[in-house]
Design a protein around this motif. Structure first.
Motif, PDB file in Angstrom:
ATOM      1  N   SER A  21      -9.076  48.367  49.966  1.00  0.00           N
ATOM      2  CA  SER A  21      -9.676  47.215  49.110  1.00  0.00           C
ATOM      3  C   SER A  21      -8.873  47.214  47.792  1.00  0.00           C
ATOM      4  N   TYR A  22      -7.556  47.412  47.767  1.00  0.00           N
ATOM      5  CA  TYR A  22      -6.733  47.575  46.606  1.00  0.00           C
ATOM      6  C   TYR A  22      -6.352  46.025  46.293  1.00  0.00           C
ATOM      7  N   PRO A  23      -6.737  45.745  45.061  1.00  0.00           N
ATOM      8  CA  PRO A  23      -6.591  44.451  44.617  1.00  0.00           C
ATOM      9  C   PRO A  23      -5.322  43.955  44.471  1.00  0.00           C
ATOM     10  N   GLY A  24      -4.270  44.191  45.245  1.00  0.00           N
ATOM     11  CA  GLY A  24      -2.946  43.542  44.892  1.00  0.00           C
ATOM     12  C   GLY A  24      -2.711  42.273  45.892  1.00  0.00           C
ATOM     13  N   LEU A  25      -1.294  41.875  46.049  1.00  0.00           N
ATOM     14  CA  LEU A  25      -1.190  40.537  46.666  1.00  0.00           C
ATOM     15  C   LEU A  25      -1.709  40.314  47.940  1.00  0.00           C
ATOM     16  N   GLY A  26      -1.426  41.514  48.839  1.00  0.00           N
ATOM     17  CA  GLY A  26      -1.855  41.586  50.201  1.00  0.00           C
ATOM     18  C   GLY A  26      -3.281  41.210  50.154  1.00  0.00           C
ATOM     19  N   TYR A  27      -4.053  42.089  49.425  1.00  0.00           N
ATOM     20  CA  TYR A  27      -5.469  41.823  49.518  1.00  0.00           C
ATOM     21  C   TYR A  27      -6.051  40.315  49.060  1.00  0.00           C
ATOM     22  N   TYR A  28      -5.337  39.619  48.213  1.00  0.00           N
ATOM     23  CA  TYR A  28      -5.697  38.011  47.969  1.00  0.00           C
ATOM     24  C   TYR A  28      -5.262  37.324  49.166  1.00  0.00           C
ATOM     25  N   LEU A  29      -4.111  37.887  49.748  1.00  0.00           N
ATOM     26  CA  LEU A  29      -3.533  37.025  50.756  1.00  0.00           C
ATOM     27  C   LEU A  29      -4.583  36.992  51.897  1.00  0.00           C
ATOM     28  N   ILE A  30      -4.897  37.878  52.314  1.00  0.00           N
ATOM     29  CA  ILE A  30      -6.171  38.179  53.257  1.00  0.00           C
ATOM     30  C   ILE A  30      -7.197  37.300  52.812  1.00  0.00           C
ATOM     31  N   VAL A  39      -6.659  33.874  53.333  1.00  0.00           N
ATOM     32  CA  VAL A  39      -6.744  33.210  54.641  1.00  0.00           C
ATOM     33  C   VAL A  39      -8.347  33.156  55.203  1.00  0.00           C
ATOM     34  N   ASN A  40      -9.019  34.069  54.823  1.00  0.00           N
ATOM     35  CA  ASN A  40     -10.641  33.941  55.082  1.00  0.00           C
ATOM     36  C   ASN A  40     -11.288  32.849  54.553  1.00  0.00           C
ATOM     37  N   ALA A  41     -10.854  32.754  53.396  1.00  0.00           N
ATOM     38  CA  ALA A  41     -11.613  31.427  52.753  1.00  0.00           C
ATOM     39  C   ALA A  41     -10.819  30.082  52.766  1.00  0.00           C
ATOM     40  N   ASN A  42      -9.867  30.229  53.530  1.00  0.00           N
ATOM     41  CA  ASN A  42      -9.105  28.927  53.988  1.00  0.00           C
ATOM     42  C   ASN A  42      -8.533  28.511  52.275  1.00  0.00           C
ATOM     43  N   ASP A  43      -8.165  29.285  51.663  1.00  0.00           N
ATOM     44  CA  ASP A  43      -7.774  29.187  50.223  1.00  0.00           C
ATOM     45  C   ASP A  43      -6.346  28.756  50.252  1.00  0.00           C
ATOM     46  N   TYR A  44      -5.781  27.484  50.774  1.00  0.00           N
ATOM     47  CA  TYR A  44      -4.444  27.291  50.839  1.00  0.00           C
ATOM     48  C   TYR A  44      -3.687  27.388  49.579  1.00  0.00           C
ATOM     49  N   PRO A  45      -4.079  27.078  48.662  1.00  0.00           N
ATOM     50  CA  PRO A  45      -3.242  27.164  47.254  1.00  0.00           C
ATOM     51  C   PRO A  45      -2.776  28.541  46.984  1.00  0.00           C
ATOM     52  N   LEU A  46      -3.906  29.716  47.049  1.00  0.00           N
ATOM     53  CA  LEU A  46      -3.536  30.920  46.993  1.00  0.00           C
ATOM     54  C   LEU A  46      -2.701  31.555  48.010  1.00  0.00           C
ATOM     55  N   VAL A  58      -3.572  29.787  40.195  1.00  0.00           N
ATOM     56  CA  VAL A  58      -3.137  30.606  41.343  1.00  0.00           C
ATOM     57  C   VAL A  58      -2.405  31.794  40.521  1.00  0.00           C
ATOM     58  N   ILE A  59      -1.281  31.061  39.500  1.00  0.00           N
ATOM     59  CA  ILE A  59      -0.365  31.986  39.025  1.00  0.00           C
ATOM     60  C   ILE A  59      -1.026  33.160  38.299  1.00  0.00           C
ATOM     61  N   GLU A  60      -2.383  32.833  37.606  1.00  0.00           N
ATOM     62  CA  GLU A  60      -3.178  33.954  36.865  1.00  0.00           C
ATOM     63  C   GLU A  60      -3.590  35.049  37.964  1.00  0.00           C
ATOM     64  N   ILE A  61      -3.947  34.588  39.030  1.00  0.00           N
ATOM     65  CA  ILE A  61      -4.581  35.636  40.026  1.00  0.00           C
ATOM     66  C   ILE A  61      -3.184  36.304  40.581  1.00  0.00           C
ATOM     67  N   LEU A  62      -2.035  35.903  40.869  1.00  0.00           N
ATOM     68  CA  LEU A  62      -1.118  36.411  41.301  1.00  0.00           C
ATOM     69  C   LEU A  62      -0.405  37.393  40.166  1.00  0.00           C
ATOM     70  N   ALA A  63      -0.548  37.120  38.883  1.00  0.00           N
ATOM     71  CA  ALA A  63       0.103  37.855  37.890  1.00  0.00           C
ATOM     72  C   ALA A  63      -0.609  38.935  37.676  1.00  0.00           C
ATOM     73  N   ARG A  64      -1.794  38.902  38.345  1.00  0.00           N
ATOM     74  CA  ARG A  64      -2.943  40.223  37.940  1.00  0.00           C
ATOM     75  C   ARG A  64      -2.789  41.231  39.207  1.00  0.00           C
ATOM     76  N   ALA A  65      -2.294  40.418  40.290  1.00  0.00           N
ATOM     77  CA  ALA A  65      -2.083  41.414  41.417  1.00  0.00           C
ATOM     78  C   ALA A  65      -1.035  41.918  41.610  1.00  0.00           C
ATOM     79  N   MET A  88      -0.498  29.973  49.807  1.00  0.00           N
ATOM     80  CA  MET A  88       0.984  29.660  49.402  1.00  0.00           C
ATOM     81  C   MET A  88       1.712  30.370  48.306  1.00  0.00           C
ATOM     82  N   GLY A  89       0.761  30.454  47.588  1.00  0.00           N
ATOM     83  CA  GLY A  89       1.368  31.229  46.072  1.00  0.00           C
ATOM     84  C   GLY A  89       1.688  32.768  46.587  1.00  0.00           C
ATOM     85  N   CYS A  90       0.815  33.360  47.328  1.00  0.00           N
ATOM     86  CA  CYS A  90       1.277  34.682  47.727  1.00  0.00           C
ATOM     87  C   CYS A  90       2.420  34.538  48.704  1.00  0.00           C
TER      88      CYS A  90
END
Ligand code: SF4
Ligand code: SF4
Lengths: 746, 332
Positions: free
Chosen positions: B275-284, B287-294, B93-100, B296-298
């Motif tokens: 479709s801008y790859p920032g935090l909000g984009y990943y958060l949504i 949510v859609n993918a039921n990806d809880y760790p991500l 998760v931290i890697e994704i966040l660091a990128r976003a 929560m990280g966001c």
């Protein structure tokens, strides 16, 4: 200060300035200020000449156009006002300019370099986000002056104004007290060494003592820097001590102008004479002080003929139709007045303070036996019952917030707002708390009526501890205590809900005290009370909103509201200082009458000895003088004024305006420091020792107790009351008088 | 100094509270994310005996340990910036966040600063020309802008400028194939991609800033110290900056930093639209993918950023406005 010796302006100086009549610095001709395309005049037809190096005091009620006159002199009338006429300014080198013809750039240079201005509120005259010193520097820089020389001069000015230059220059405005800011502002206005200083109510927001001290300093500055001062105020006696000439403005026109002694002692205009008579002061016999009925007109409906005729007791048909010319009065050099009946005015409206001197002595001769005795018997008989309010060693300390670390490393900083005060208020008693701001009088007042919880000691209402009652630990319901003790605020405007009619405002307390009466009866009661407080027709006032009332009327409504609660005591916190001078006595009279009618006690807070005196003497009450959280002297008004025991009381007496021409002229303030010490860290020993004119070494160590006087009513806290005290053998402190007896009568 | 100390101590406390909250959400809610995750894993065909191990790997929590142990582990993980693994993207998760995060911060900070500067300028001119034609038109527009949510602009821009006119890209933060470098090409591409979201986001806030500034400006212009400064002959430029602007803007300063934090939340919708790859984009997408760790990280990162924004606002306000000094003592 080195300048003190040559600053005692007095007869010689006055005559000197009168002689230079033919060296005018400002000649104002046919000057008007109009609004709404010339329909409304806020300054009309002014023709006045101001002499070089004179002090001209201009007196007028609020909304009389006096501030407009100040702005006009700098061609700075607020938009969209239109200034017309001629204002000639004669430079020192003999050249003359018309200020109203100047270009913008000329005007920019002219202002502050030649004519400078000090505004009313120093608090609002400084940029709150800039240090005081930067204000000086930017002013010097914009006027292409040498900054370091200029700052040298600024430091000198500040020092002459009893300020520490470095500290003041390095402070933000809010870090200074009101009195300091006002003096810093005076220095700022003088930093370019102007010829003329226009001051618009420069001391209005300050305590009397500070006002008077500043006036003395101004007097010194005026002679040291050869200033011409135009001092505009609503406070006639205040400026009288400083001015060479005085002018009275009424309803946007000059009503009278002349040498000060002529205006005070031999005025030729009914308004001036009544204004003099309505001014609370220490000398006039009380029964002669008379309020002027009515209020000054608004610019949109100025009366025809003489503008004063609706309020003038001498008005005739001629006054109603013919505008009296502003023409010379015989007998006084340059004395002019706008009245048809000057001689009649002088005859029919006698000045009350003229008789002072003799009355005074008579009083002193006839009183000493029954005066003080009457006072002490009164206290004796009342002490037998339970007092209405009883304060026992009350302390109110405000702690300042501290961090965890500070709590371990530093002593807590505590403001001792009230420090160990014991006082009983009887039923139907009247006590005035008197003192400078920051002395704790408001805190003490609020503690007395249970709005402020004491941090030590106790306060009892008819024998029940108020704070125990609030906690529900006594058999007396707190609601009863709460409604028995009422307050009237300084600013009635903010205390009245602006969105409710007077009827609604007054209904509220009635619902409280008489829940069972019907609408009609409620209305009847409000009706009669409003009439009683002098607001007729009451039905009309009931329908109004607070903003439709004048300051005096609002204060009356506040009073009526307090009375509807059926209180046992009312705290009036500076309740008349917001009211125009000519109306103050009216309100005070009303309070006094109502006190008797409604069986209440009054606690009256003031910084003005003459108001306190009027109140206490009429209501047969006491004055308690407070200094830094303590009562330093208490007693009847008469004793306090004619025989003050505490040096601080004497200082306050000195600060109180006086209309006696002989005693009027400037003396240096009889205190050694102008500013009140920080209440966080009050001086050791006697708290007044840093400023006391007669302090000695002994005062530094030991604290005097409030002790009953042997030969008078009341009590005082000063070692000088004890003839055997070590005080008499110790050395005077730095700057204190060698021979304290010299202070006694000045 | 105590003022700053108090504020500083508050930071870790707030973050702790947020972390505890996320933990509570994951672990304690019946039928909450934790249970969902378990069901999901089982449904994905993960053998039941491995489920716990997988959960531990994903969320760095051992489901069979006592609660306090789980809590401690989670906190230690957070402190070490270990936020678990994303299920849908199969990366830490931290890697994704660091990128976003940088993209989002870029959007939010640029648009907020732009919004502030433009708003303040418009408001200041309005205040100086109170009652003029410009003032009336600007006030009207400001109120209109305040009434329309920013995503309406976003959608309109996207539709007309990107889809119809093809002037701007419809997604991503940079052109595919351009390497991150200090080249002009890269910067231009970044700007080109960010332009629409930034403009849309800026317009949405300009109205209220301008109105705010107008009100403050008019009030300050009426103050006596401005009049006194004029009489002292100060040049208009100095009065405009040192007197009017400074005193009018200062009260808005805390609001500005708070706004940055607040607008961080607003990017969720914005980034989705573009479709801008920032935090909000990943958060949504989380949510859609039921990806809880991500998710929560966001959530954790957004909240922490908000807390820090408030902290900086508090700290610097004391430095910028001399009236708020440490342990102000004029309170009686
Ligand atoms: S002119 Fe008449 S109304 Fe006016 S002040 Fe003189 S006496 Fe009074
Ligand atoms: S005790 Fe000393 S310092 Fe205090 S008032 Fe008396 S003389 Fe002055």
């Amino acid at each position: 200060m080195a300048t003190n010796t040559d600053t005692n302006t007095s007869p010689t100086d006055d005559t000197a300035s009168k002689r230079v009549v033919d060296d005018p610095i400002l000649e104002i001709e046919d000057t008007n200020v109009t609004y709404s395309e010339g329909d409304t005049y806020v300054l009309e037809d002014v023709n006045v000449t101001i002499d070089r190096h004179e002090v001209l005091g201009i007196v007028g009620e609020s909304g009389s156009g006096k501030s407009m006159f100040a702005s006009a002199l700098l061609d700075a009338v607020p938009d969209p006002g239109l200034l017309t006429g001629k204002i000639h300014y004669n430079r020192k080198d003999g050249s003359t300019v018309d200020i109203l013809q100047m270009s913008d750039e000329e005007l920019r240079q002219f202002r502050w370099e030649e004519i400078s201005m000090v505004f009313q509120g120093a608090m609002s005259s400084f940029n709150p986000t800039m240090k005081v010193g930067s204000h000086f520097k930017e002013t010097l820089r914009t006027h292409d002056k040498n900054v370091s020389e200029g700052m040298e001069f600024a430091r000198e000015l500040l020092e002459n104004l009893y300020l520490e230059p470095e500290r003041v220059l390095d402070s933000y405005p809010h870090e200074l007290s009101g009195g300091m800011q006002q003096r810093a502002l005076i220095a700022l206005s003088m930093v370019l060494d102007p010829e003329v200083l226009v001051m618009d109510e420069p001391t209005a927001a300050l305590d009397l003592l500070m006002q008077r001290s500043i006036l003395q300093l101004l007097d010194n500055l005026q002679s040291e820097y050869d200033l011409t001062i135009i001092f505009i105020t609503h406070d006639l006696p205040l400026v009288a001590s400083l001015a060479d000439r005085m002018a009275i403005i009424y309803a946007f026109q000059f009503a009278e102008i002349g040498p000060r002694d002529e205006i005070i002692g031999n005025s030729a205009h009914p308004y001036t004479r009544e204004l003099l008579n309505s001014t609370p002061n220490l000398d006039a016999p009380l029964e002669d002080m008379q309020p002027i009925e009515g209020e000054g007109p608004a610019p949109v409906n100025v009366p025809s003929g003489c503008r004063y005729h609706p309020r003038c007791q001498l008005a005739t048909e001629k006054c109603r139709t013919d505008d009296p010319p502003f023409s010379p009065v015989d007998g006084g050099g340059g004395h002019r007045s706008a009245c048809h009946y000057r001689e009649e005015a002088r005859e029919e409206i006698p000045l009350n303070f003229g008789k002072t001197a003799e009355d005074f002595d008579q009083q002193l001769v006839s009183d000493p036996t029954d005066g003080p005795n009457a006072g002490s018997t009164a206290t004796l008989e009342t002490t037998s019952d339970t007092p209405l309010l009883s304060l026992d060693d009350v302390e109110v300390h405000f702690g300042e917030e501290q961090s965890l670390i500070e709590r371990f490393t530093q002593d807590p900083t505590v403001v001792r707002a009230v420090d160990g005060i014991s006082l009983d208020i009887e039923e139907q008693d009247l006590v005035c708390l008197l003192g400078e701001s920051g002395c704790g009088k408001t805190t003490l007042g609020k503690t007395m009526i249970g709005l402020q919880k004491p941090t030590g000691g106790s306060i009892e209402y008819r024998g029940h501890d108020i704070w125990e009652a609030k906690a529900g630990n006594t058999d007396i319901p707190y609601k009863e205590v709460r409604s028995a003790l009422q307050i009237i605020h300084q600013d009635p405007g903010s205390a009245l809900n602006p969105n409710r009619r007077i009827a609604d405002i007054l209904t509220e307390p009635l619902r409280h005290t008489h829940p069972n009466i019907g609408r009609a009866e409620r209305r009847d009661r409000m009706h009669s009370l409003l009439e009683r407080v002098g607001m007729t027709p009451a039905g009309d006032f009931l329908e109004r909103y607070p903003h439709q009332l004048s300051g005096g009327e609002k204060q009356r409504v506040a009073l009526a509201r307090a009375l509807l609660m059926d209180p046992d005591a009312i705290l009036a916190d500076e309740a008349i200082s917001a009211v125009d001078v000519s109306l103050r006595i009216g309100i005070m009279d009303l309070m006094l009458e109502l006190q008797a009618e409604f069986d209440t006690s009054f606690l009256f807070i003031s910084h003005d000895l003459s108001n306190a005196r009027y109140f206490a003497e009429h209501g047969d009450g006491r004055i308690a003088v407070m200094y830094l959280g303590e009562i330093v002297e208490i007693g009847s008004a008469e004793r306090l004024i004619h025989d003050p025991r505490h040096p601080y009381t004497e200082v306050l007496r000195w600060a109180t305006p006086n209309l006696d021409l002989d005693a009027m002229d400037a003396e240096d303030p009889p205190i050694r420091e102008i500013d009140v010490p920080d209440p966080v860290d009050p001086p050791s020993g006697c708290r007044f020792h840093t400023r006391c004119p007669v302090a000695r070494e002994a005062c530094r160590e030991e604290q005097p107790k409030l002790a009953e006087l042997d030969d008078g009513d009341g009590a005082a806290a000063c070692f000088r009351e004890d003839p055997n005290h070590a005080y008499w053998n110790s050395e005077p402190l730095d700057g204190a008088a060698e021979n304290p007896e010299g202070l006694e009568q000045h | 100094m105590n003022y700053y100390l108090r504020r500083t101590v508050r930071i870790p406390l707030t973050i702790l509270a947020v972390a505890t909250f996320t933990f509570g959400l994951i672990r304690l809610l019946p039928g909450g994310p934790f249970t969902q995750l378990r069901i999901q894993l089982i449904r994905q065909g993960v053998p039941a005996e491995q489920v716990n191990a997988r959960i531990e790997a994903l969320q760095n929590i051992r489901p069979d340990a006592p609660l306090w142990q789980q809590y401690l582990d989670y906190l230690i993980g957070v402190a070490q910036l270990d936020l678990g693994r994303s299920i849908s993207l199969n990366a830490p998760v931290i890697e994704i966040l660091a990128r976003a995060l940088p993209w989002t911060v870029f959007l939010v900070v640029t648009s907020t600063v732009l919004m502030f500067v433009i708003g303040v300028l418009i408001g200041a001119i309005q205040a100086y020309k109170e009652g003029s034609r410009f003032d009336k038109v600007a006030s009207g527009s400001s109120i209109f802008l305040m009434a329309v949510p920013y995503y309406i602009f976003a959608v309109l821009f996207l539709f007309f400028l990107s889809f119809q006119l093809n002037l701007f890209p419809t997604g991503n933060a940079v052109e595919r194939g351009i390497e991150a470098s200090l080249s002009a090409e890269y910067f231009l591409s970044v700007l080109h991609h960010a332009a629409l979201p930034i403009i849309a986001f800026t317009i949405g806030g300009v109205g209220s800033t301008a109105l705010n500034m107008r009100g403050n400006g008019i009030q300050v212009l009426g103050e006596e110290y401005v009049e006194v400064a004029r009489l002292r002959g100060l040049p208009d430029s100095r009065i405009a900056t040192k007197y009017v602007a400074k005193n009018a803007i200062l009260p808005m300063y805390t609001g500005l930093l708070l706004l940055i934090g607040f607008r961080l939340g607003g990017t969720v919708v914005l980034e989705q639209i573009f479709s801008y790859p920032g935090l909000g984009y990943y958060l949504i997408s989380a949510v859609n993918a039921n990806d809880y760790p991500l998710m929560m990280g966001c959530f954790l990162v957004i909240t922490v950023t908000l807390v820090i924004a408030v902290y900086i606002a508090d700290l610097t306000y004391g430095l910028i406005d001399p009236r708020i000094s440490a342990g102000d003592s004029d309170g009686y």
